[in-house]
Enzyme design. Sequence first.
Site, PDB file in Angstrom:
ATOM      1  CB  CYS A 275      -0.926  -0.001   1.211  1.00  0.00           C
ATOM      2  SG  CYS A 275      -1.927  -1.496   1.391  1.00  0.00           S
ATOM      3  N   PRO A 278       2.188   7.669  -1.027  1.00  0.00           N
ATOM      4  CG  PRO A 278       2.951   9.739  -0.244  1.00  0.00           C
ATOM      5  CD  PRO A 278       2.102   8.560   0.153  1.00  0.00           C
ATOM      6  CG  ASP A 348       2.048   2.698   5.894  1.00  0.00           C
ATOM      7  OD1 ASP A 348       2.050   2.723   7.131  1.00  0.00           O
ATOM      8  OD2 ASP A 348       1.844   3.712   5.190  1.00  0.00           O
ATOM      9  CB  CYS A 401      -0.560   7.487  10.028  1.00  0.00           C
ATOM     10  SG  CYS A 401      -1.909   7.584   8.838  1.00  0.00           S
TER      11      CYS A 401
END
Length: 449
Positions: A275, A278, A348, A401
């Site tokens: 994943c 960016p 992630d 996150c």
Amino acid sequence: MEEEAEEMTKAEKMKSKTGAHVGISTGGKMDKRKKNLKPRVEKSERELLLELLEKVFYEGEFIHLALRKLFSDYPGLGNREKAFLTRSSHGILERYLQLDYVISLYSSVKLKKLKPVVLLSLRIAIYQLLFMDKIPEHAIVDEAVKSIKKRKLQGLVPFVNAVLRKIVGEKEEIKKKLASLPKEDAVSLCLPPDILEVFLKDYGRERTIAMAEAFLQSDGGFYIRNESGEGERVSGNILEEERFRSGAVTIQDFSSQAVGKSLKLKEGALVLDCCSAPGGKACHIASLLKGSGKVYARDAQKDKLRYIVENQKRLGLENMEIEHWDARVLDERFIQEGEGILDAVLCDAPCSGLGVIGRKPDIRLHFTKEALEELQSLQREILSTVQAYVKKGGQLLYSTCSLSFKENEENRDYILQNFPFTLIKEEKFMPGKPSDGFYLALFQRKAED
């Protein structure tokens, strides 16, 4: 990376007056590309801010995308205007619960009954009155009234004017009242009830208060990975610096840099970032491999792959393969004779973002507990697929996150209970110490299943 770059404007000094105007002009000499532009258009910064907030509050647009579009539509905006619009919009999103509380104290009309443009105009004005000290009070009230008139709501002008005049007269008392609210109150912490409930359940009162305060103390700085490969906190527009353009440094949060550093990789390793967009973590891992091996950088959102490509090219990384791929779909190329062949897999995962509220304040608007349940299901579906790619003795690194136990610790236990892995390392970064909120767990596949 672009999202982080847009945050840079928050660090610029703001000397704006709400009455200042910006515009696009097609007068004078024009090259061929400008011939199709419309005649000169002028709007005050406050008008632009109002339109921006309408898109975010009522059309569900993300603030970083709304700002990006606004700056593209109005190329005549200077750094000062961009800084004002960025800081103001973020501040209003951060504190809209407090702003609505103040409105409820002085409005004879309930919040739900107010027209959207009136509610937003009041939010803008009250934020400027209570949390910005560069704009004269009379200018704030006058601009709020003008915005109502321009929307042809003259009948509501006396109401808006009266509410704001009362607030101007009692500004210091209002600040004291906000400061005296219970510390764990949603209004005091600027956290909607659903988010507050999750944090209180997972962390308790004191740690929740500390997190909420950290979210409100963002100073506009950000982290880069510098020439020596270490995290460095900077501010300003690093995109214009030669060391960024040359690839000597790259934008990556302090906690995000811990992902690549946590993996124990030998040169020649094969790594999947499932994943990736960016691409900051994938590029970091590729650089740590010093040109050897291969990093497969994938993402389910095809339009975001260009960010990975941009970073790869700027950093000159040739040991990367970038591909559009839904991580839930099994890739048989990474499995041979029933066993995984990759040295490491980074997951992630898509998450709620509850660790980066300080940088993405509109998470306050989008978060729901129902969505949290759906995200955990998605995370586990991805994990169930990609864990199979890890060879015996290889590594699986799961990160988010977010700060919710449901997305982190519960998924850690899910991996340990359902797949042949051992937990090697677990680390959680709390917001403001010194980074965004972040979680990572490193696992090693057992030699024998």
